[in-house]
Design an enzyme around this catalytic site. Sequence first.
Site, PDB file in Angstrom:
ATOM      1  N   GLY A 238       0.805  -1.223   0.000  1.00 14.49           N
ATOM      2  CA  GLY A 238       0.000   0.000   0.000  1.00 14.49           C
ATOM      3  C   GLY A 238       0.830   1.261   0.000  1.00 14.49           C
TER       4      GLY A 238
ATOM      5  N   ILE B  42       3.989   6.263  -7.888  1.00 12.30           N
ATOM      6  CA  ILE B  42       4.013   6.029  -9.335  1.00 12.30           C
ATOM      7  C   ILE B  42       4.793   4.766  -9.711  1.00 12.30           C
ATOM      8  CG2 ILE B  42       3.494   8.378 -10.136  1.00 12.30           C
ATOM      9  CD1 ILE B  42       6.468   8.900 -10.390  1.00 12.30           C
TER      10      ILE B  42
ATOM     11  N   HIS C  17       4.528   1.874  -8.107  1.00 13.91           N
ATOM     12  CA  HIS C  17       3.511   0.809  -8.063  1.00 13.91           C
ATOM     13  C   HIS C  17       2.619   0.873  -9.305  1.00 13.91           C
ATOM     14  CE1 HIS C  17       4.132   1.252  -3.546  1.00 13.91           C
ATOM     15  NE2 HIS C  17       4.335  -0.032  -3.738  1.00 13.91           N
TER      16      HIS C  17
ATOM     17  N   GLY D 183       9.162  -4.576  -8.277  1.00 10.81           N
ATOM     18  CA  GLY D 183      10.087  -3.499  -8.657  1.00 10.81           C
ATOM     19  C   GLY D 183      11.535  -3.949  -8.530  1.00 10.81           C
TER      20      GLY D 183
ATOM     21  N   LYS E  28      13.794  -1.985  -7.702  1.00 10.74           N
ATOM     22  CA  LYS E  28      14.395  -1.234  -6.595  1.00 10.74           C
ATOM     23  C   LYS E  28      14.742  -2.185  -5.447  1.00 10.74           C
ATOM     24  CE  LYS E  28      12.163   1.376  -3.574  1.00 10.74           C
ATOM     25  NZ  LYS E  28      12.686   1.102  -2.228  1.00 10.74           N
ATOM     26  N   ASP E  29      13.800  -3.100  -5.157  1.00  9.35           N
ATOM     27  CA  ASP E  29      14.057  -4.112  -4.130  1.00  9.35           C
ATOM     28  C   ASP E  29      14.737  -5.294  -4.819  1.00  9.35           C
ATOM     29  OD1 ASP E  29      12.785  -2.841  -1.796  1.00  9.35           O
ATOM     30  OD2 ASP E  29      11.001  -2.962  -3.037  1.00  9.35           O
TER      31      ASP E  29
ATOM     32  N   CYS F 227      11.410   6.093  -6.176  1.00 11.24           N
ATOM     33  CA  CYS F 227      10.097   6.154  -5.524  1.00 11.24           C
ATOM     34  C   CYS F 227      10.017   5.068  -4.465  1.00 11.24           C
ATOM     35  CB  CYS F 227       8.983   5.928  -6.544  1.00 11.24           C
ATOM     36  SG  CYS F 227       8.824   7.268  -7.702  1.00 11.24           S
TER      37      CYS F 227
ATOM     38  N   SER G 166       7.553   4.134  -0.669  1.00 10.09           N
ATOM     39  CA  SER G 166       6.557   4.584   0.313  1.00 10.09           C
ATOM     40  C   SER G 166       7.272   5.210   1.503  1.00 10.09           C
ATOM     41  CB  SER G 166       5.715   3.405   0.781  1.00 10.09           C
ATOM     42  OG  SER G 166       5.159   2.762  -0.345  1.00 10.09           O
TER      43      SER G 166
HETATM   44  O1  PAF Z   1       7.806  -5.155  -1.888  1.00 10.79           O
HETATM   45  C1  PAF Z   1       6.848  -5.152  -1.082  1.00 10.79           C
HETATM   46  O2  PAF Z   1       6.057  -4.202  -0.975  1.00 10.79           O
HETATM   47  C2  PAF Z   1       6.651  -6.345  -0.165  1.00 10.79           C
HETATM   48  O3  PAF Z   1       7.868  -6.864   0.269  1.00 10.79           O
HETATM   49  C3  PAF Z   1       5.783  -7.461  -0.794  1.00 10.79           C
HETATM   50  C4  PAF Z   1       6.444  -8.057  -2.023  1.00 10.79           C
HETATM   51  C5  PAF Z   1       4.429  -6.880  -1.163  1.00 10.79           C
HETATM   52  C6  PAF Z   1       5.571  -8.592   0.222  1.00 10.79           C
HETATM   53  O4  PAF Z   1       4.938  -8.150   1.374  1.00 10.79           O
END
Ligand code: PAF
EC number: 6.3.2.1
Length: 281
Positions: free
Chosen positions: A31, A35, A37, A147, A149-150, A184, A186
């Site tokens: 959540g 942008i 997401h 993404g 990014k992660d 970007c 959260s």
């Molecule tokens: O990248 C994220 O926002 C979270 O790690 C995910 C993949 C939704 C799992 O909770």
Amino acid sequence: MKVITTIAELRAALKAERLKGKSIGLVPTMGYLHIGHMELVRRSKSVSAITVVSIFVNPTQFGPNEDLSTYPRDMEGDLAKLKAEGVDYVFTPEVAEIYRPGANTIVDNPVLSRVLIGKIRPGHFRGVTTVVTKLFNIVQPDHAFFGEKDYQQLTIIRRMVADLDMPIEITGVATVREPDGVACSSRNAMLTPADRKAAVVLAKSLAQAERMVAKGQRSVSAIRHAVRAVLETEKRGEIESVDIRDAQTLDPVSGKFKQPVVILLTVRFGKVRLIDQRVVG
Ligand code: PAF
């Protein structure tokens, strides 16, 4: 757009879609959508007949002293954005719907989840792989979108899907950036205005590395040194890690690299930990 909170209801709705021959794309999120997401959603919509977005702040991927309680939330705003984007289903379960009493099975990669961010955040990736497996089992998507990014998360999820024969195509989507270059996230919303301004140093240090590689530099230590030097110009940020790893396997690299490498940064601004990455070579 249907907003669904229970596993049973979502399964029934998606079964009906599957019976109509529709392919399903899943965008898992926690959540507070930005942008980046929305780019995942667009990519899903471009290849899937039906797009499902999950919004679930997963408690098992937060450590005891981490920011679970302060993690930003805005369900109303998120739903408005997803509706505008033409998403078909949003899955917004309560914690009790996902983690039922007595549940104790976990999904873990004991190698990749113990290094890099996994070292700084013990248990984090075990929480991610467990909840993503559960979301995959609930939604049974054909495609899922994450993404870049992660980067470590994406690598671990690709490994998990291959190792456990999950019939899901994983798409990594390039990091979307704010106009000043900040990735970007959260978590950007949790930065003070001064720290938000200072956060541009991560992107600056990666751009410096990219320039060096473009000019032919392949020395891991020279690049690491240059990245650190740029990061150190910003006193507000506390450098937690600068890692240069094989872009495919995340294996350590030293000397001169021959295959593409990924530069992974973790820098703290106050209590907020920011990450960024760049594949070079
Ligand atoms: O990248 C994220 O926002 C979270 O790690 C995910 C993949 C939704 C799992 O909770």
